[in-house]
Write a protein that holds these residues in place. Structure first.
Motif, PDB file in Angstrom:
ATOM      1  N   LYS A   1       0.835  -1.202   0.000  1.00 13.51           N
ATOM      2  CA  LYS A   1       0.000   0.000   0.000  1.00 13.51           C
ATOM      3  C   LYS A   1       0.867   1.248   0.000  1.00 13.51           C
ATOM      4  O   LYS A   1       1.665   1.439   0.928  1.00 13.51           O
ATOM      5  CB  LYS A   1      -0.876   0.022   1.268  1.00 13.51           C
ATOM      6  N   ASP A   2       0.721   2.048  -1.017  1.00 17.64           N
ATOM      7  CA  ASP A   2       1.318   3.386  -1.061  1.00 17.64           C
ATOM      8  C   ASP A   2       2.826   3.384  -0.788  1.00 17.64           C
ATOM      9  O   ASP A   2       3.338   4.225  -0.049  1.00 17.64           O
ATOM     10  CB  ASP A   2       0.593   4.291  -0.038  1.00 17.64           C
ATOM     11  N   LEU A   3       3.530   2.444  -1.374  1.00 20.05           N
ATOM     12  CA  LEU A   3       4.961   2.305  -1.079  1.00 20.05           C
ATOM     13  C   LEU A   3       5.807   3.293  -1.890  1.00 20.05           C
ATOM     14  O   LEU A   3       5.700   3.349  -3.113  1.00 20.05           O
ATOM     15  CB  LEU A   3       5.406   0.868  -1.401  1.00 20.05           C
ATOM     16  N   SER A   4       6.615   4.052  -1.182  1.00 23.54           N
ATOM     17  CA  SER A   4       7.564   4.968  -1.837  1.00 23.54           C
ATOM     18  C   SER A   4       8.957   4.689  -1.302  1.00 23.54           C
ATOM     19  O   SER A   4       9.145   4.539  -0.093  1.00 23.54           O
ATOM     20  CB  SER A   4       7.224   6.430  -1.554  1.00 23.54           C
ATOM     21  N   VAL A   5       9.919   4.629  -2.208  1.00 24.23           N
ATOM     22  CA  VAL A   5      11.301   4.336  -1.821  1.00 24.23           C
ATOM     23  C   VAL A   5      12.231   5.329  -2.506  1.00 24.23           C
ATOM     24  O   VAL A   5      12.118   5.561  -3.710  1.00 24.23           O
ATOM     25  CB  VAL A   5      11.704   2.905  -2.250  1.00 24.23           C
ATOM     26  N   SER A   6      13.132   5.926  -1.722  1.00 26.49           N
ATOM     27  CA  SER A   6      14.099   6.861  -2.291  1.00 26.49           C
ATOM     28  C   SER A   6      15.523   6.454  -1.959  1.00 26.49           C
ATOM     29  O   SER A   6      15.776   5.825  -0.925  1.00 26.49           O
ATOM     30  CB  SER A   6      13.871   8.273  -1.746  1.00 26.49           C
ATOM     31  N   PHE A   7      16.439   6.824  -2.850  1.00 27.99           N
ATOM     32  CA  PHE A   7      17.867   6.699  -2.577  1.00 27.99           C
ATOM     33  C   PHE A   7      18.371   8.076  -2.187  1.00 27.99           C
ATOM     34  O   PHE A   7      17.960   9.088  -2.781  1.00 27.99           O
ATOM     35  CB  PHE A   7      18.610   6.229  -3.830  1.00 27.99           C
ATOM     36  N   TYR A   8      19.221   8.113  -1.189  1.00 26.82           N
ATOM     37  CA  TYR A   8      19.778   9.389  -0.760  1.00 26.82           C
ATOM     38  C   TYR A   8      21.264   9.411  -1.065  1.00 26.82           C
ATOM     39  O   TYR A   8      22.045   8.727  -0.421  1.00 26.82           O
ATOM     40  CB  TYR A   8      19.491   9.626   0.723  1.00 26.82           C
ATOM     41  N   ARG A   9      21.623  10.179  -2.072  1.00 23.43           N
ATOM     42  CA  ARG A   9      23.022  10.331  -2.454  1.00 23.43           C
ATOM     43  C   ARG A   9      23.444  11.757  -2.141  1.00 23.43           C
ATOM     44  O   ARG A   9      22.606  12.618  -1.888  1.00 23.43           O
ATOM     45  CB  ARG A   9      23.188  10.057  -3.949  1.00 23.43           C
ATOM     46  N   GLU A  10      24.770  12.004  -2.211  1.00 27.83           N
ATOM     47  CA  GLU A  10      25.260  13.365  -1.946  1.00 27.83           C
ATOM     48  C   GLU A  10      24.617  14.361  -2.902  1.00 27.83           C
ATOM     49  O   GLU A  10      24.332  15.496  -2.548  1.00 27.83           O
ATOM     50  CB  GLU A  10      26.776  13.417  -2.078  1.00 27.83           C
ATOM     51  N   SER A  11      24.381  13.874  -4.103  1.00 21.27           N
ATOM     52  CA  SER A  11      23.782  14.752  -5.116  1.00 21.27           C
ATOM     53  C   SER A  11      22.295  15.003  -4.872  1.00 21.27           C
ATOM     54  O   SER A  11      21.687  15.827  -5.538  1.00 21.27           O
ATOM     55  CB  SER A  11      23.969  14.125  -6.496  1.00 21.27           C
ATOM     56  N   GLY A  12      21.707  14.275  -3.926  1.00 15.83           N
ATOM     57  CA  GLY A  12      20.302  14.506  -3.603  1.00 15.83           C
ATOM     58  C   GLY A  12      19.476  13.236  -3.559  1.00 15.83           C
ATOM     59  O   GLY A  12      20.022  12.137  -3.588  1.00 15.83           O
ATOM     60  N   GLU A  13      18.171  13.428  -3.472  1.00 17.79           N
ATOM     61  CA  GLU A  13      17.248  12.305  -3.364  1.00 17.79           C
ATOM     62  C   GLU A  13      16.847  11.790  -4.746  1.00 17.79           C
ATOM     63  O   GLU A  13      16.560  12.574  -5.646  1.00 17.79           O
ATOM     64  CB  GLU A  13      15.993  12.771  -2.605  1.00 17.79           C
TER      65      GLU A  13
END
Ligand code: ADP
Ligand code: MG
Length: 255
Positions: free
Chosen positions: A7-19
């Motif tokens: 349900k409503d899954l959001s996944v982000s990568f966090y790098r130095e350059s940003g999300e």
């Protein structure tokens, strides 16, 4: 009954350059015994979606929103230890390249035996060996006794992927994740492995999340299909509805 609900899954990568938002507000359910194909172009987030359910993401990736339910029970916040228990019992995985999935220093029989031991620690050595032979037969490997003693480098790509599938089946999974399982194989071998997966699903009744970027493969495998683009799952439906009657034309291809 739904085996898996996202349900409503959001996944982000966090790098130095940003999300980097790899998966955005994805929702779907997987029914018991069905093959749900997740389809979309390379880079659209299919593997990240699958790995976030299995919690196999690198540390720089975070689940931002959403919930994951397995057989009605929420597993979103399971610890690594709890997830390890699920992977190899309820969940199993087959990835693109069988040679990287197998340990080059162990015979394939020993690798399958290890998966059997994790799932069924109560079995005797003898029973475990019998199960290894059964599994090799189940995935269509001739002379399983001999094959069990071989090392990955002695196997063709198709044979190696069959062994990886045998390891996955040792878990007797409720859900098998197959992420582009035939993409690295020759075309002829590819269709044999797809046939095998269809046959195994029928025989064992497990549900399968099958990931591919190839519309023809998707149309061949799907009971239902979900289409992804740029991290979003924008369409889901029965195979006939998504692909039309004349497979594989008119297949909701993502350009
Ligand atoms: N290790 C990573 N670091 C940063 N971004 C990543 C990483 N892995 C994946 N991504 C991002 O997630 C997106 C989706 O990747 P992926 O799920 O592997 O695509 P695919 O649909 O081909 O399986 C990529 O386009 C990329 O932007
Ligand atoms: Mg991928």
């Amino acid at each position: 009954m739904d085996v898996l609900t996202v349900k409503d899954l959001s996944v982000s990568f966090y790098r130095e350059s940003g999300e980097i938002e790899a998966v955005k507000h994805v929702s779907f359910s997987l029914r018991a015994g069905e093959i749900l194909v997740i389809m979309g172009d390379t880079g659209c987030g299919k593997s990240v979606l699958c790995k976030s359910i299995l919690k196999l993401l690198p540390d720089i990736a975070k689940i931002k929103t959403g919930q994951i339910f397995l057989q009605g029970k929420e597993i979103t916040h399971y610890t690594e230890k709890e997830m390890q228990k699920l992977r190899g019992t309820v969940f199993s995985m087959v990835f693109q390249n069988p040679m990287t999935a197998l340990n080059p220093c162990m015979s394939v029989g020993a690798q399958i035996a290890e998966a059997v031991r994790l799932r069924n620690p109560e079995l005797s050595r003898r029973e475990r060996q019998d199960r290894v032979i059964n599994l090799l037969e189940l995935v269509g490997i001739d002379h399983p006794g001999e094959r069990a003693g071989q090392y990955p480098f002695q196997l063709s790509g198709g044979m190696a992927q069959r062994c990886v599938i045998a390891i996955a089946l040792a878990a007797d999974p409720a859900v098998l994740f197959a992420d582009e399982p035939t993409t690295s194989l020759d075309v002829g071998v590819q269709s044999q492995v797809l046939e095998l997966l269809l046959e195994l699903r029928k025989k064992l009744g497990m549900a399968v999340i099958f990931i591919t970027h190839n519309p023809e493969v998707a149309a061949q495998m799907a009971d239902r299909a979900a289409l992804m683009r740029d991290g979003e799952l924008y369409r889901i439906g029965d195979a006939e509805e998504i692909f039309g009657k004349t497979i594989p034309n008119n297949c909701g291809r993502i350009d």
